[in-house]
Structures are given as C-alpha cells and as structure tokens.
Design a protein around this motif. Structure first.
Motif, PDB file in Angstrom:
ATOM      1  N   PHE A  91       0.850  -1.182   0.000  1.00 44.22           N
ATOM      2  CA  PHE A  91       0.000   0.000   0.000  1.00 44.22           C
ATOM      3  C   PHE A  91       0.889   1.236   0.000  1.00 44.22           C
ATOM      4  CE2 PHE A  91      -3.080  -3.066   1.009  1.00 44.22           C
ATOM      5  CZ  PHE A  91      -4.340  -2.512   0.922  1.00 44.22           C
ATOM      6  N   GLU A  92       0.559   2.180  -0.866  1.00 43.30           N
ATOM      7  CA  GLU A  92       1.292   3.448  -0.925  1.00 43.30           C
ATOM      8  C   GLU A  92       0.280   4.592  -0.935  1.00 43.30           C
ATOM      9  OE1 GLU A  92       4.991   4.676  -3.479  1.00 43.30           O
ATOM     10  OE2 GLU A  92       3.179   5.217  -4.607  1.00 43.30           O
ATOM     11  N   ILE A  93       0.446   5.507  -0.003  1.00 42.47           N
ATOM     12  CA  ILE A  93      -0.420   6.686   0.061  1.00 42.47           C
ATOM     13  C   ILE A  93       0.449   7.921  -0.059  1.00 42.47           C
ATOM     14  CG2 ILE A  93      -2.088   7.973   1.444  1.00 42.47           C
ATOM     15  CD1 ILE A  93      -2.756   5.353   2.876  1.00 42.47           C
ATOM     16  N   LYS A  94       0.185   8.731  -1.060  1.00 45.55           N
ATOM     17  CA  LYS A  94       0.897   9.992  -1.245  1.00 45.55           C
ATOM     18  C   LYS A  94      -0.030  11.143  -0.859  1.00 45.55           C
ATOM     19  CE  LYS A  94       4.086   8.619  -4.953  1.00 45.55           C
ATOM     20  NZ  LYS A  94       5.325   8.969  -4.255  1.00 45.55           N
ATOM     21  N   VAL A  95       0.455  12.009   0.019  1.00 46.87           N
ATOM     22  CA  VAL A  95      -0.315  13.171   0.444  1.00 46.87           C
ATOM     23  C   VAL A  95       0.530  14.409   0.173  1.00 46.87           C
ATOM     24  CG1 VAL A  95      -1.674  14.190   2.290  1.00 46.87           C
ATOM     25  CG2 VAL A  95      -1.231  11.731   2.302  1.00 46.87           C
ATOM     26  N   TYR A  96      -0.095  15.428  -0.394  1.00 41.69           N
ATOM     27  CA  TYR A  96       0.630  16.610  -0.837  1.00 41.69           C
ATOM     28  C   TYR A  96       0.368  17.805   0.078  1.00 41.69           C
ATOM     29  CZ  TYR A  96       1.502  13.994  -5.107  1.00 41.69           C
ATOM     30  OH  TYR A  96       1.911  13.044  -6.004  1.00 41.69           O
ATOM     31  N   GLY A  97       1.464  18.435   0.514  1.00 35.61           N
ATOM     32  CA  GLY A  97       1.354  19.702   1.235  1.00 35.61           C
ATOM     33  C   GLY A  97       0.897  19.593   2.671  1.00 35.61           C
TER      34      GLY A  97
ATOM     35  N   PHE B  61      -4.381  13.867  -2.465  1.00 30.26           N
ATOM     36  CA  PHE B  61      -3.751  12.608  -2.076  1.00 30.26           C
ATOM     37  C   PHE B  61      -4.039  11.547  -3.122  1.00 30.26           C
ATOM     38  CE2 PHE B  61      -7.941  12.594   0.033  1.00 30.26           C
ATOM     39  CZ  PHE B  61      -8.462  11.385  -0.429  1.00 30.26           C
ATOM     40  N   LEU B  62      -3.243  10.511  -3.082  1.00 30.70           N
ATOM     41  CA  LEU B  62      -3.394   9.387  -4.011  1.00 30.70           C
ATOM     42  C   LEU B  62      -3.146   8.089  -3.247  1.00 30.70           C
ATOM     43  CD1 LEU B  62      -3.873   8.886  -7.099  1.00 30.70           C
ATOM     44  CD2 LEU B  62      -1.415   8.550  -7.282  1.00 30.70           C
TER      45      LEU B  62
ATOM     46  N   ARG C 215      -7.018   5.268  -6.161  1.00 32.15           N
ATOM     47  CA  ARG C 215      -8.034   6.323  -6.112  1.00 32.15           C
ATOM     48  C   ARG C 215      -7.390   7.585  -5.526  1.00 32.15           C
ATOM     49  NH1 ARG C 215     -14.134   6.195  -3.339  1.00 32.15           N
ATOM     50  NH2 ARG C 215     -14.925   8.013  -4.508  1.00 32.15           N
ATOM     51  N   GLY C 216      -7.650   8.721  -6.153  1.00 35.68           N
ATOM     52  CA  GLY C 216      -7.061   9.977  -5.697  1.00 35.68           C
ATOM     53  C   GLY C 216      -8.091  11.078  -5.585  1.00 35.68           C
ATOM     54  N   TRP C 217      -7.667  12.156  -4.973  1.00 39.34           N
ATOM     55  CA  TRP C 217      -8.559  13.303  -4.791  1.00 39.34           C
ATOM     56  C   TRP C 217      -7.747  14.591  -4.829  1.00 39.34           C
ATOM     57  CZ3 TRP C 217      -9.089  17.382  -1.405  1.00 39.34           C
ATOM     58  CH2 TRP C 217     -10.304  18.105  -1.491  1.00 39.34           C
ATOM     59  N   GLY C 218      -8.406  15.667  -5.286  1.00 42.99           N
ATOM     60  CA  GLY C 218      -7.803  16.991  -5.249  1.00 42.99           C
ATOM     61  C   GLY C 218      -7.074  17.394  -6.500  1.00 42.99           C
TER      62      GLY C 218
END
Length: 337
Positions: free
Chosen positions: A41-47, A192-193, A201-204
C-alpha cells in the motif's frame, strides 16, 4: 494431484499498475508505505505537515489492519475463515457490506465474478505460494461447491452450504481503498493518491496513470487521465502465476471452469469507486475480450481497456467508448501491434 517442478512468480510492489502520477504544484508529496492483504500500500499526500502525515498514517494503518484481519482467506483466525467453516453466521458490518456487494456483482456479471470461488482457490493454491496442478476430477469435485446462487443472506445473517467458501480477493482491495479514501477526505483537504497494489483512487487533482505492460517488466503500455475522485483497478495474469511445460497458470480463476481464465492477460477499469472497479476488472477478465467489451460499453459508470492474446501470443487490445476519451492511444498503438 500432480507434483511437478515449476517456476512460480509473484509480482510485488505496484502489481497491476505502474504509477506515474504528477501534480502541478511545488509542494512535495509525503509518502506512507506498508504491506497488507499480501500487497504493498502506498499513500501519497501533498502539502501536509509531519504531524498531519503521522495522524493520516495512524488512521490508514488502523483501518487497513481491521479489514485485513477480518478478510484474510488463509488465516484460521479471521472472520472469513470462521464463516467459511460454518453453515450459518452473523456478519460484522464491513464483512456484511462487502459480501452483499460481491453477491450483487455475481448477479451483474452473470456469474463471471463469484465470491464463492474459494474451493478452486484452495485447490490450485497459487495465492498461498505453493501452486499445484489439479486434475479434471479434482476440479469437478471443487466446482460442485462453487456458485453464489447457493448463498442466502438476510440482513447480516448468512446461510450457506458447509463446503462453500468465500474468497473475497476480487473485491477486498477495492473496498479498503474506498474506506481509506473516505478516511483521508475527512482528515485533510490536501490532494492525495492511494495505491493499494494497483487499485488506485485519488482526490484533489487529476492524475496521469501509467498501465504496466503485461509482458515487459518495467515498461508502460499506455497512459490515461484519472479524474479526481475516480478509481482505477487492474487485473493481470502476471501478478501471481506459475509456469509448467511452458504454459502460464495464473491466480484469476474462472468460476465456471475451475481453471485460470484464458484469453485475456490484462484488464484495466476506471469507475466512480474502487470497489466496483476492482470487481469489474476481475469480471471482465473472466468474461473474455469480446463479451467484456460489450459489458463495458453497456455500462454508464465503467470504462476499460482489455489486453488479450491471439493464438500466437501476440498482444491486441479493445477499449470501451468512454476509455477512448481518456487514453493516450498513440502510445498504446505503438506498443501493441
């Protein structure tokens, strides 16, 4: 049961999709990685700040651990194992919701997606890492206990034949991805992704996603734009498989034949949520290219790409009408000739 020498392969990491996601912003992505459901599992969150990231990671791991422990097909201690060994059971909330959706997909796909494929999964044992090549008699015996039409569910109370067994591998990652998506949306307004072993699934922000080539490790087959909020899932015959006598036997079982589904080598589905995209990628893979593309073109909520083989092992593709608007077709045509 035949015992034999074989080559067994597990594609770890991003499995079905090689991720190529880009944000046109200067804030660097913070990344959370962990292993669950036998994948990465990989979660990328920006800022986000370090404090926000740690809170998100704690929540993500908690949500994942709860579902993973409940749905583990190979753990005797899981809720799923207890259900599989019983004829009647009262389900927990998430297991109830997952099973109801899985049974709905059995109906939608006319049996191509079947959550009761567990006896076949156990017979071939590919997912457990010690694959076997069953004979036709063993397959026929196992098929006698496959078929979601044998299941009765009332509220969250389930009744089933004793030897029927659920394998929720075709829906669990998608459902968990949606749970994580909802949790992150409640915690942050930053982009995030989520990538659960190829269910994404991503958002923003709209994301550019690269689809892995099914026969060339590290190669990108095609790219497409994934809109914010939408999800993508891929099923491929390269994720878990073994080679015997130069023939590939993979983990995506056809519940009608009791054998690995044939003809298709990769299916990528875009949908409004990860649960349905996950189910659809398995269902279309089992349906085959011709029936699968008809199914996708009939749907108003799913789009997809099907990669299939001819008798000479050459790659070809079919794309749903909606997918043609998202896909970078030139790259696909250069790779698949």
């Amino acid at each position: 049961m035949r015992h034999f020498r074989y080559k067994y392969y597990v594609v770890l990491g991003l499995l079905a999709i090689t991720l190529c996601a880009f944000l046109s912003c200067t804030k660097q992505a913070q990344t959370i990685n962990y292993i669950a459901m036998d994948t990465v599992f990989e979660i990328k969150v920006y800022g986000v700040s370090e404090k926000e990231l740690r809170a998100i990671e704690s929540k993500a791991r908690s949500v994942t651990a709860e579902l993973d422990s409940s749905l583990n097909f190979f753990s005797d201690k899981s809720e799923l194992a207890k259900i599989n060994s019983s004829t009647r059971a009262t389900l927990s909330l998430h297991t109830c919701l997952i099973l109801k959706r899985a049974l709905e997909w059995y109906r939608i796909s006319k049996g191509a997606f079947d959550p009761t494929v567990g006896p076949i999964t156990l017979l071939w044992n590919i997912n457990a890492g010690e694959p076997r090549l069953p004979d036709s008699l063993e397959i026929q015996k196992a098929l006698a206990f496959v078929g979601a039409d044998k299941i009765r569910i009332d509220g969250c109370n389930i009744q089933k034949p004793e030897q029927s067994k659920f394998d929720l591998g075709g829906i669990a990652k998608g459902y968990l991805t949606d749970l994580l998506f909802d949790s992150l949306r409640a915690m942050t307004n930053k982009p995030f992704l989520i990538n659960a072993g190829g269910t994404i699934r991503g958002w923003g922000k709209d994301f550019i996603i690269g689809i892995r080539h099914p026969r060339k490790e590290g190669a990108i087959l095609a790219r497409f734009v994934l809109p914010s909020g939408d999800a993508v899932a891929t099923s491929g015959d390269y994720e878990r498989y073994f080679i015997y006598n130069n023939k590939r036997y993979h983990h995506i079982m056809d519940p009608r034949t009791g054998k690995p589904a044939s003809g298709v080598c990769e299916v990528t589905i875009i949908g409004e949520n990860a649960t349905d995209a996950d189910c659809a990628s398995t269902a279309v893979f089992v349906m085959g290219a011709e029936r699968g593309i008809e199914f996708l073109n009939y749907s108003d909520k799913l789009d997809g790409l099907i990669i299939f083989l001819d008798k000479n092992e050459n790659l070809h593709y079919l794309m749903s009408d909606g997918m043609k608007k998202k896909m970078k077709v030139k790259l696909l045509e250069e790779v698949v000739k």
